[in-house]
Design a protein around this motif. Structure first.
Motif, short mmCIF file in Angstrom:
data_model
loop_
_atom_site.label_atom_id
_atom_site.label_comp_id
_atom_site.label_asym_id
_atom_site.label_seq_id
_atom_site.Cartn_x
_atom_site.Cartn_y
_atom_site.Cartn_z
N ASP A 162 0.85 -1.18 0.00
CA ASP A 162 0.00 0.00 0.00
C ASP A 162 0.89 1.24 0.00
O ASP A 162 2.00 1.21 0.53
N PHE A 163 0.39 2.33 -0.60
CA PHE A 163 1.01 3.63 -0.41
C PHE A 163 -0.01 4.72 -0.71
O PHE A 163 -1.05 4.47 -1.34
N SER A 164 0.30 5.93 -0.24
CA SER A 164 -0.63 7.06 -0.35
C SER A 164 -0.13 8.07 -1.36
O SER A 164 1.08 8.28 -1.50
N LEU A 168 -5.30 9.64 -1.64
CA LEU A 168 -5.81 8.34 -2.09
C LEU A 168 -4.82 7.24 -1.73
O LEU A 168 -3.65 7.51 -1.44
N ASN A 169 -5.29 6.01 -1.79
CA ASN A 169 -4.44 4.87 -1.44
C ASN A 169 -4.33 3.90 -2.61
O ASN A 169 -5.32 3.59 -3.27
N CYS A 170 -3.11 3.46 -2.89
CA CYS A 170 -2.87 2.39 -3.85
C CYS A 170 -2.69 1.09 -3.08
O CYS A 170 -1.86 1.02 -2.16
N GLY A 215 7.56 7.23 3.02
CA GLY A 215 7.39 6.24 4.06
C GLY A 215 6.09 5.47 4.02
O GLY A 215 5.85 4.61 4.87
N SER A 216 5.25 5.75 3.01
CA SER A 216 3.93 5.09 2.99
C SER A 216 3.92 3.79 2.19
O SER A 216 2.92 3.07 2.19
N PHE A 217 5.01 3.48 1.49
CA PHE A 217 5.08 2.26 0.69
C PHE A 217 5.42 1.10 1.63
O PHE A 217 6.57 0.92 2.03
N VAL A 218 4.38 0.37 2.03
CA VAL A 218 4.55 -0.64 3.07
C VAL A 218 3.94 -1.96 2.62
O VAL A 218 3.04 -2.01 1.78
N SER A 219 4.46 -3.03 3.19
CA SER A 219 3.88 -4.36 3.03
C SER A 219 3.49 -4.85 4.41
O SER A 219 4.34 -4.97 5.29
#
Length: 359
Positions: free
Chosen positions: A173-175, A258-260, A293-297
């Protein structure tokens, strides 16, 4: 005596708990999902000609549960950069900006040939101080994957940041926020710049709850000079109507945060391509902002300590041992039990905040 606290790691939850060990306070925070927008405040941008590097941009996006490698960038050095100070206009403090024009305004840039920073001095309102639109033709190539989204039209002035990543769980996910100078006067028309976030070849930049790609035509408040039909207007922020420049950005319109969300292969090499370009012609610019910092698993659980007492907090399943390891990323849906243990001379006193109680 220790008291356990069990949390469920959900898809869009914010939990803040406190464990008190006498004077020793532990704060456990589970925080993820899109940031919220705020009032106007200007950004500072550093493009690839001014000290930013493609590798630094990609690495700045990484949060918990992902390892990034093999970073490449294609496009003008003026079309990509890092930014800070975005809480008030973008909706989050810092991150990466990619554009089909310039991201940073510099000495020597002509009127209405600016980057993404405010104020919005070039817009379609009659009160605009410098002109009717902000537009930069960078003279760079388009992108074949984006061409396929706008066929039979083609793209130009593409900015493309790509990298491999290895996630710890089966999702990422990321914003982000999309913005454009094509708002509002080219909404609901054939003139749409294009962007996409291809995760293993599939675009995850979609209007929430739909399979529609995010674009000027799918998120807007209508076109006052054409088709006035709004589309997902609750996701749109107008920087021209009713008051030009109400958001401190050069962009005439921006989405909310928004969120991917994408399915990936855990423990293996995956690939992401972040791309934006002008479509049909090079007039008018669009930009996308991606939250640092929003690219997380999975989802990050953090425990922070302060106070004069001492003790540790551990988790089940393992990951938190704070002590030394106070942050760990857990897969969505995981039941996480936090156990505080007071050292000699400190006493566990209970929970406060969102994780209140003594059970």
């Amino acid at each position: 005596m220790s008291e356990n606290r069990t949390l469920t790691v959900g898809a869009r939850t914010r939990i803040t708990g406190r464990i008190r060990l006498a004077a020793f306070v532990v704060v456990g925070a589970l925080a993820f999902g899109p940031a919220s927008s705020a009032d106007a405040s200007g950004v500072t941008v550093t493009d690839l000609d001014s000290g930013a590097t493609a590798t630094n941009l990609a690495q700045s996006l990484a949060g918990g549960g992902v390892t990034i490698s093999n970073v490449t960038y294609t496009g003008s050095n003026r079309a990509a950069g890092s930014f800070t100070g975005g809480t008030g206009n973008v909706g989050f403090a810092s991150g990466v900006a990619l554009a089909s024009g310039k991201v940073q305004t510099k000495v020597g840039d002509g009127d209405c040939e600016f980057g993404v920073e405010g104020p919005n001095s070039c817009n379609e309102d009659d009160s605009a101080t410098l002109g009717g639109s902000n537009s930069n033709s960078l003279g760079t190539a388009g992108d074949a994957a984006l061409d396929a989204l706008v066929t039979p039209n083609t793209t130009e002035d593409a900015a493309v940041l790509e990298f491999d990543f290895t996630p710890t769980s089966g999702t990422v996910d990321f914003s982000y926020v999309f913005s454009s100078e094509e708002y509002n006067d080219f909404a609901n028309s054939e003139f749409n710049d294009v962007f996409a976030f291809f995760v293993n070849g599939t675009n995850c930049a979609l209007v929430p709850g739909t399979s529609d790609p995010v674009s000027i035509n799918t998120i807007n408040n209508g076109n006052p000079d054409g088709d006035t039909t709004p589309h997902n207007a609750h996701l749109y922020r107008d920087n021209v109507r009713p008051t030009p420049g109400s958001i401190d950005s050069q962009m005439d319109g921006l989405t909310t945060v928004l969120n991917c969300h994408a399915n990936v292969t855990a423990g293996a090499t995956n690939h992401i391509k972040l791309a934006i370009a002008d479509a049909s012609d090079s007039s008018l610019d669009s930009a996308v902002f991606i939250h640092a910092g929003s690219f997380v698993s999975g989802h990050a659980l953090t425990v922070a300590k302060n106070g004069t007492g001492t003790g540790t907090v551990t988790s089940s399943p393992a990951g938190i041992d704070c002590g030394a390891t106070c942050t760990h990323t857990f897969t969505a849906g995981t039941m996480v039990t936090l156990t505080p243990t007071a050292n000699t001379g400190s006493v566990f006193a209970g929970w406060s905040g969102a994780c209140s109680g003594t059970g």
